[in-house]
Design a protein around this motif. Sequence first.
Motif, PDB file in Angstrom:
ATOM      1  N   CYS A   1       0.831  -1.194   0.000  1.00 45.05           N
ATOM      2  CA  CYS A   1       0.000   0.000   0.000  1.00 45.05           C
ATOM      3  C   CYS A   1       0.868   1.247   0.000  1.00 45.05           C
ATOM      4  O   CYS A   1       1.026   1.926   1.030  1.00 45.05           O
ATOM      5  N   GLY A   2       1.434   1.570  -1.125  1.00 43.54           N
ATOM      6  CA  GLY A   2       2.224   2.776  -1.304  1.00 43.54           C
ATOM      7  C   GLY A   2       1.571   3.672  -2.331  1.00 43.54           C
ATOM      8  O   GLY A   2       0.408   3.507  -2.709  1.00 43.54           O
ATOM      9  N   CYS A   3       2.336   4.642  -2.809  1.00 45.31           N
ATOM     10  CA  CYS A   3       1.799   5.604  -3.774  1.00 45.31           C
ATOM     11  C   CYS A   3       1.390   4.939  -5.091  1.00 45.31           C
ATOM     12  O   CYS A   3       0.482   5.413  -5.780  1.00 45.31           O
TER      13      CYS A   3
ATOM     14  N   SER B   1      -7.185  11.150   0.306  1.00 45.13           N
ATOM     15  CA  SER B   1      -6.326  12.001   1.125  1.00 45.13           C
ATOM     16  C   SER B   1      -5.146  11.232   1.704  1.00 45.13           C
ATOM     17  O   SER B   1      -4.150  11.856   2.096  1.00 45.13           O
ATOM     18  N   ALA B   2      -5.242   9.901   1.775  1.00 41.76           N
ATOM     19  CA  ALA B   2      -4.122   9.117   2.291  1.00 41.76           C
ATOM     20  C   ALA B   2      -2.922   9.151   1.353  1.00 41.76           C
ATOM     21  O   ALA B   2      -1.814   8.807   1.760  1.00 41.76           O
ATOM     22  N   PHE B   3      -3.153   9.583   0.107  1.00 41.63           N
ATOM     23  CA  PHE B   3      -2.057   9.655  -0.871  1.00 41.63           C
ATOM     24  C   PHE B   3      -1.683  11.099  -1.177  1.00 41.63           C
ATOM     25  O   PHE B   3      -1.099  11.381  -2.227  1.00 41.63           O
TER      26      PHE B   3
ATOM     27  N   CYS C   1       1.931  11.893  -1.951  1.00 37.74           N
ATOM     28  CA  CYS C   1       2.494  11.318  -3.181  1.00 37.74           C
ATOM     29  C   CYS C   1       2.489  12.366  -4.285  1.00 37.74           C
ATOM     30  O   CYS C   1       1.501  13.086  -4.481  1.00 37.74           O
ATOM     31  N   THR C   2       3.567  12.450  -4.987  1.00 41.18           N
ATOM     32  CA  THR C   2       3.641  13.345  -6.140  1.00 41.18           C
ATOM     33  C   THR C   2       2.929  12.716  -7.319  1.00 41.18           C
ATOM     34  O   THR C   2       2.953  11.494  -7.502  1.00 41.18           O
ATOM     35  N   GLN C   3       2.283  13.550  -8.075  1.00 43.70           N
ATOM     36  CA  GLN C   3       1.561  13.055  -9.233  1.00 43.70           C
ATOM     37  C   GLN C   3       2.545  12.601 -10.305  1.00 43.70           C
ATOM     38  O   GLN C   3       3.392  13.380 -10.756  1.00 43.70           O
ATOM     39  N   PRO C   4       2.496  11.374 -10.715  1.00 45.32           N
ATOM     40  CA  PRO C   4       3.450  10.914 -11.739  1.00 45.32           C
ATOM     41  C   PRO C   4       3.202  11.589 -13.081  1.00 45.32           C
ATOM     42  O   PRO C   4       2.072  11.927 -13.436  1.00 45.32           O
ATOM     43  N   LEU C   5       4.262  11.774 -13.787  1.00 45.03           N
ATOM     44  CA  LEU C   5       4.161  12.400 -15.110  1.00 45.03           C
ATOM     45  C   LEU C   5       3.551  11.430 -16.104  1.00 45.03           C
ATOM     46  O   LEU C   5       3.842  10.234 -16.094  1.00 45.03           O
ATOM     47  N   ALA C   6       2.748  11.990 -16.952  1.00 43.86           N
ATOM     48  CA  ALA C   6       2.171  11.176 -18.011  1.00 43.86           C
ATOM     49  C   ALA C   6       3.212  10.891 -19.075  1.00 43.86           C
ATOM     50  O   ALA C   6       4.259  11.541 -19.163  1.00 43.86           O
ATOM     51  N   ALA C   7       2.906   9.904 -19.898  1.00 45.37           N
ATOM     52  CA  ALA C   7       3.855   9.523 -20.954  1.00 45.37           C
ATOM     53  C   ALA C   7       4.089  10.666 -21.928  1.00 45.37           C
ATOM     54  O   ALA C   7       5.207  10.884 -22.408  1.00 45.37           O
ATOM     55  N   ARG C   8       3.039  11.440 -22.214  1.00 48.46           N
ATOM     56  CA  ARG C   8       3.203  12.572 -23.129  1.00 48.46           C
ATOM     57  C   ARG C   8       4.115  13.635 -22.543  1.00 48.46           C
ATOM     58  O   ARG C   8       4.929  14.239 -23.253  1.00 48.46           O
TER      59      ARG C   8
END
Length: 353
Positions: free
Chosen positions: A229-231, A272-274, A277-284
């Motif tokens: 249970c991580g990001c 809210s528990a995440f 976590c930084t929002q991952p970059l999309a492939a584009r």
Amino acid sequence: MPQRQAGSEPCRTQVFQGGLAAALMRCLFFLSRLTPPLLLLLLCPLPVRAQAPTASAPSGTPGAQGCPEACACTAGGQANCSGRALPVVPAGLSWHVRRLLLDHNRVRALPPGAFVGAGALLRLDLRENGLRWVHARAFWGLSALQCLDLGANQLEALAPGTFAQLRALRNLSLADNRLARLEPATLGALPLLRALSLQNNELSELAPGVLADLPALGALGLRGNPWACGCALRPLCAWLRRHPRPAPETEALLCVSPGRLTLSPLAAFPDSAFSHCTQPLAARDLVVICSLGPVSFLASLAACLALGSVLAAWRARRRRRSAARRPPRRPPDPGSAPASPADLGRVAACART
């Protein structure tokens, strides 16, 4: 005379009919002396021969037209090849086959175009084959396939694009394998997929884009996996909140790591528990960043070279202009002799007085 001839016709007819009746009676007497089995065989041979193929039809016809020799096919388009110790996919598949049962065999690998010729296949069962390797183009040509069962095998990884061609797929089972990771490119965009079974694998997370390309997905089997249970589990937890599940099944989806979240239900994590976590970059976005980096470096290098060239040219031009404005130096008089040290001493003495 004519009356006698006309009156004799009925008599001749009666004589003929009487002879025919006598002949029939003699035939019946002869047949009555035959044995009963032989008599039945002579009287009704056609119904017995017509019923024989009908009695054997339900068991299937091995080696029929459009049916592999190692399988038993029925008129409904089903090829039953179950439990025949087949090492490879049988040859001879055709458009007549709608359902292919290959479970409980020994098919360890699926090469490219393994099901060529079976373009009308709707259901494919490959359970319990010890399957370890599937080529990315193994299912090419099965554009009508709706149900695919790869459960109870030994798959550890799947190549990108393995299921990308199965646009009509509705049910996919990958249960009871050894999958440790499932990438979005493996499944591709499956707009009609409704049920996906991933239970009893070694999955600790799902990549963010796996569920994004499955808009019709409503049933997702997840139990029996070591979830962390991580990001990376944020998209899965969000999907579980949008798709409520029965209580027993929800309670079975527990985290095994990290330590403080061990045995926590996946469906209990709010968004809210995440928040950390930084929002991952999309492939584009990654493509844009990777392309702009080298381009900007080359552009800055070219700009520096151009500016340095302009500055050097400007300084050279300035030197030439300043040199042109200076008066020319007069050459020394050849008739004049250099002053002697005595003369220099008298000049200095005069200067002191």
